[in-house]
Structures are given as structure tokens and as C-alpha cells.
Design a protein around this motif. Sequence first.
Motif, PDB file in Angstrom:
ATOM      1  N   MET A 251      81.927 -15.442 -41.177  1.00 44.93           N
ATOM      2  CA  MET A 251      81.270 -16.086 -42.258  1.00 44.93           C
ATOM      3  C   MET A 251      80.457 -17.327 -41.272  1.00 44.93           C
ATOM      4  O   MET A 251      80.646 -18.429 -41.453  1.00 44.93           O
ATOM      5  N   PRO A 252      79.445 -16.728 -40.359  1.00 47.14           N
ATOM      6  CA  PRO A 252      78.869 -17.584 -39.437  1.00 47.14           C
ATOM      7  C   PRO A 252      77.890 -18.324 -39.982  1.00 47.14           C
ATOM      8  O   PRO A 252      77.479 -19.541 -39.457  1.00 47.14           O
ATOM      9  N   THR A 253      77.413 -18.064 -40.762  1.00 50.57           N
ATOM     10  CA  THR A 253      76.176 -18.808 -41.593  1.00 50.57           C
ATOM     11  C   THR A 253      76.123 -19.023 -43.056  1.00 50.57           C
ATOM     12  O   THR A 253      76.822 -18.395 -43.592  1.00 50.57           O
ATOM     13  N   VAL A 254      75.265 -19.805 -43.332  1.00 49.03           N
ATOM     14  CA  VAL A 254      75.291 -20.144 -44.797  1.00 49.03           C
ATOM     15  C   VAL A 254      74.590 -18.780 -45.489  1.00 49.03           C
ATOM     16  O   VAL A 254      75.011 -18.542 -46.606  1.00 49.03           O
ATOM     17  N   ALA A 255      73.658 -18.178 -44.749  1.00 50.09           N
ATOM     18  CA  ALA A 255      72.834 -16.805 -45.440  1.00 50.09           C
ATOM     19  C   ALA A 255      74.158 -15.788 -45.540  1.00 50.09           C
ATOM     20  O   ALA A 255      74.120 -15.025 -46.391  1.00 50.09           O
ATOM     21  N   THR A 256      75.077 -15.925 -44.780  1.00 51.94           N
ATOM     22  CA  THR A 256      76.197 -14.932 -44.929  1.00 51.94           C
ATOM     23  C   THR A 256      77.209 -15.212 -46.144  1.00 51.94           C
ATOM     24  O   THR A 256      77.196 -14.439 -46.863  1.00 51.94           O
ATOM     25  N   ALA A 257      77.146 -16.588 -46.425  1.00 48.36           N
ATOM     26  CA  ALA A 257      77.957 -16.901 -47.548  1.00 48.36           C
ATOM     27  C   ALA A 257      77.238 -16.499 -48.892  1.00 48.36           C
ATOM     28  O   ALA A 257      77.667 -16.172 -49.933  1.00 48.36           O
ATOM     29  N   VAL A 258      76.057 -16.643 -48.878  1.00 46.10           N
ATOM     30  CA  VAL A 258      75.027 -16.316 -50.049  1.00 46.10           C
ATOM     31  C   VAL A 258      75.253 -14.786 -50.524  1.00 46.10           C
ATOM     32  O   VAL A 258      75.201 -14.448 -51.686  1.00 46.10           O
ATOM     33  N   VAL A 259      75.244 -13.920 -49.470  1.00 42.02           N
ATOM     34  CA  VAL A 259      75.089 -12.432 -49.830  1.00 42.02           C
ATOM     35  C   VAL A 259      76.548 -12.043 -49.790  1.00 42.02           C
ATOM     36  O   VAL A 259      77.115 -10.923 -50.735  1.00 42.02           O
ATOM     37  N   TYR A 260      77.692 -12.752 -49.417  1.00 45.12           N
ATOM     38  CA  TYR A 260      78.933 -12.190 -49.471  1.00 45.12           C
ATOM     39  C   TYR A 260      79.659 -11.937 -50.691  1.00 45.12           C
ATOM     40  O   TYR A 260      80.296 -10.817 -50.733  1.00 45.12           O
ATOM     41  N   PRO A 261      79.516 -12.607 -51.656  1.00 44.79           N
ATOM     42  CA  PRO A 261      80.110 -12.145 -52.970  1.00 44.79           C
ATOM     43  C   PRO A 261      79.668 -10.712 -53.472  1.00 44.79           C
ATOM     44  O   PRO A 261      80.356 -10.093 -54.329  1.00 44.79           O
TER      45      PRO A 261
END
Length: 415
Positions: A251-261
Motif C-alpha cells: 500500500m505504497p501510496t494514496v493512489a493505491t489506497a483509492v483503488v484497493y477496495p
Amino acid sequence: MKRRTVIGGAAAGAALAATAAAPAAARGRRVRTGAEVLARDDFRDLAGQRVGVVSNPTGVLPDLSHEVDLMHGSGKVDLAAVFGPEHGFRGVSQAGEGEEFFLDPKTGLPVYNAYNDMDRMAELFAETGIETVVFDIQDVGARFYTYIWTMYLAMEAAGQLGLRFVVLDRPNPGTGLAASGPVLHPEHATFVGLKPIAQRHGMTVGELAGLFNGEFLGGAVDLAVVRMEGWRRGMHFEETGLPWVPPSPNMPTVATAVVYPGTCLFEATALSEGRGTTKPFELLGAPGIDHAWSEELEGLPGTAFREAYFTPTFSKWSGKVCGGVELQVTRRDEFDPIRTALAMIVAQRRAFPQYGWRSQDVTSFWLDKLTGNQAVRLAIEAGADVDEVTALWSDELDAFSEQRESYLLYRGTAQ
């Protein structure tokens, strides 16, 4: 029934309430986490209590100092033990792994493994003689991100032992923060989803703690939430002024967190979900996939897709050249991660049907665990389009959204 205390905002003492009401500009920064509020007040809310902390590398102040190190060095907190979730307290372990007991070389504190052991938590708390459990971990808003279930089990243990439970709240980085996706069915409960909440719950960990206590633990927990100051629903994480510390190795970046769900659902397929690349959950693919997949994906709101080729260094298809797509979010407020991921899966199965589901056997499919609802998989297998799939959980999602409403601590304006 135990009471729930909200520390910060309207529920704080006079001095803290005055600070919370001050304009963000006057406070010098837009958002203060619960950990900051607690530290600013010299940890007064923990005075006279023997404390255990459940945290990981995200439990930091804005200067990136860790709260455990700060508590230990302050002389103002009787800190007895630390409990690490998946990936460990200092973040040394990969997905699906905890960290065995050790003495932290920086503080000398004992660190216990609190990952995925449903029967051990109360025993650990009793062994260490703690009176208050503090939880502070950055969440990303998805039901299958295991930190919230570590919190749940810690709350359950605290309720059994009569311990106080304090949550230091942090932002949910998810887009929009409305609940979305299927609600877990009890028969699919695992450590990637223990209780019936939506796939993207749209709550902070402090709000979730209130819901867990009120709906699933019978109000048995003496719960206190140290609220953030200056945070409002729908605020993008980049607007908070807070540093992003990867809450887990992939989960390196905020962008990862946005798509992860959404794109975490590719863990349930034979495709790589991008682990072992620099863009986990944004790069998806497998050997033999080509431009035909990306060409099927035009017109999904808030997205752009690039034909992409990559070679994972570990996890699925390690060392193999994979073809597929890179998902880019172009308009975050329009982006629906779950609907997008399901549309991607439907298109992939149409263009490259040789890649199916990941399963332990013919009756145990990982997708059922992640969605919490086997109807999603069965509908996709039957040829349903994405609109038909997303309609499956409409009534259950409405009920969950209504249920969570009374537990929300933050609204659309600055707190």
C-alpha cells in the motif's frame, strides 16, 4: 451497557473543545489526528493507567516520530506492551504474516503478535496486566483490510476483561466515503471480514469502533475515541497535510489506497494484482493477456486504462512477463472502485476466459470471502453485466448505510 466517550470536538473538556472549534488556519495545519490530540494534551487521558498499544508503522505524528517511542520516552505513560497486527508492529512481514514475539530494540518493550488469532487476544491482555488498550493504525476503508478485525478482536477481549479501549482516529483516504459494495453474509466470515459491513464501509476506525461496540459487542466495551480535528467527509488525503506512511508493504501510496477496495478483488482471480511491482493493485494482468482487455474498458467513470506489461518480482506470476492494464484514476470524485473492478473482471473473463478464479477447492472460492457474498461470483459466471451484479446488494447496502449513520462522528464540513 458501557458508555462510549468521544474525546475531541463537542465531547471534550472546555480547553480541548475550544481548540477543536478554532479555525484550521489558526491551528497552523488542517487536520490533527487523534494521536496528535492525545500528545498535545500530554497524554493526560492515559494518566494512571497501565497501557498496551496496538499499532504499526502508521502510528506516527506529523514529524514521523512514532507514538510508542514518544509515549515511552515521555515518562507520562505507563506503557507495558505493544501488539502488532498483520505485517507486524515495525512492518517487517509480508501479506498474510504476523510477527512473532520480540523485545523492541528501540524501547525494550515486549511486542506480541496480535494477527489472526481469535482466541489469544484476551490471554495476551491478561498476561501483560494492562488496564487500557490504545489502538492507532491507518486504515484504507475496505472490509478485507485486516487491521479493523484486529481492532474488533482487541475490543472483544477488552470487553471480556473490563478494560478501557481508546481509539486514536485517523482519516479514511477513500473516495467520497459513502458505503458501497456487497455486505458480508455471516456464512462467509473469515479474518478478511468477520461481521456484516459493506465492502467499502466509508468510516474511520473510530466510527467503526462505535459501530462494532453498538451492533456486534452489545455495548460491552468502555470505548473512547480521540477525534481528529479539521477533518471532514470526502476530504482527499492529500488535503489533510498529513504524511502518508504505507500501512502495509503493498500500500505504497494514496493512489493505491483509492483503488484497493475494488482491485483487491483480483486476489481472487488467477491474474496478478500487481504485488511484486511498483504499482500494486493498479497493475493487473497475466501472461498472454494483451491490448484486447484494455480496449474493453472504455467509458468507466473517473478512470483511464493503459495497456501495460510487467514482471512481478514475487507473488502470482513471479518472474513472468504479464500483459494487462494499468488503472489510473482521473476524477477521484466520480470513481467507484468496486464497480470499476467488477467491470474489469467481467471484461477480462470475456476477452481472456482461460483465467478463472483462485480457489482452495471447488467449494471454496476466494472471491466469496472478499465480497462476502457468493451471489457475486455466481452472477459473473452466469454472464451478468456489471449493472446486474451491482444491483444484487442494493437492499443490504441501504440497510447498512442506515445502520452506520448514528455512528458517524464527522460530516461534510470541517470539524
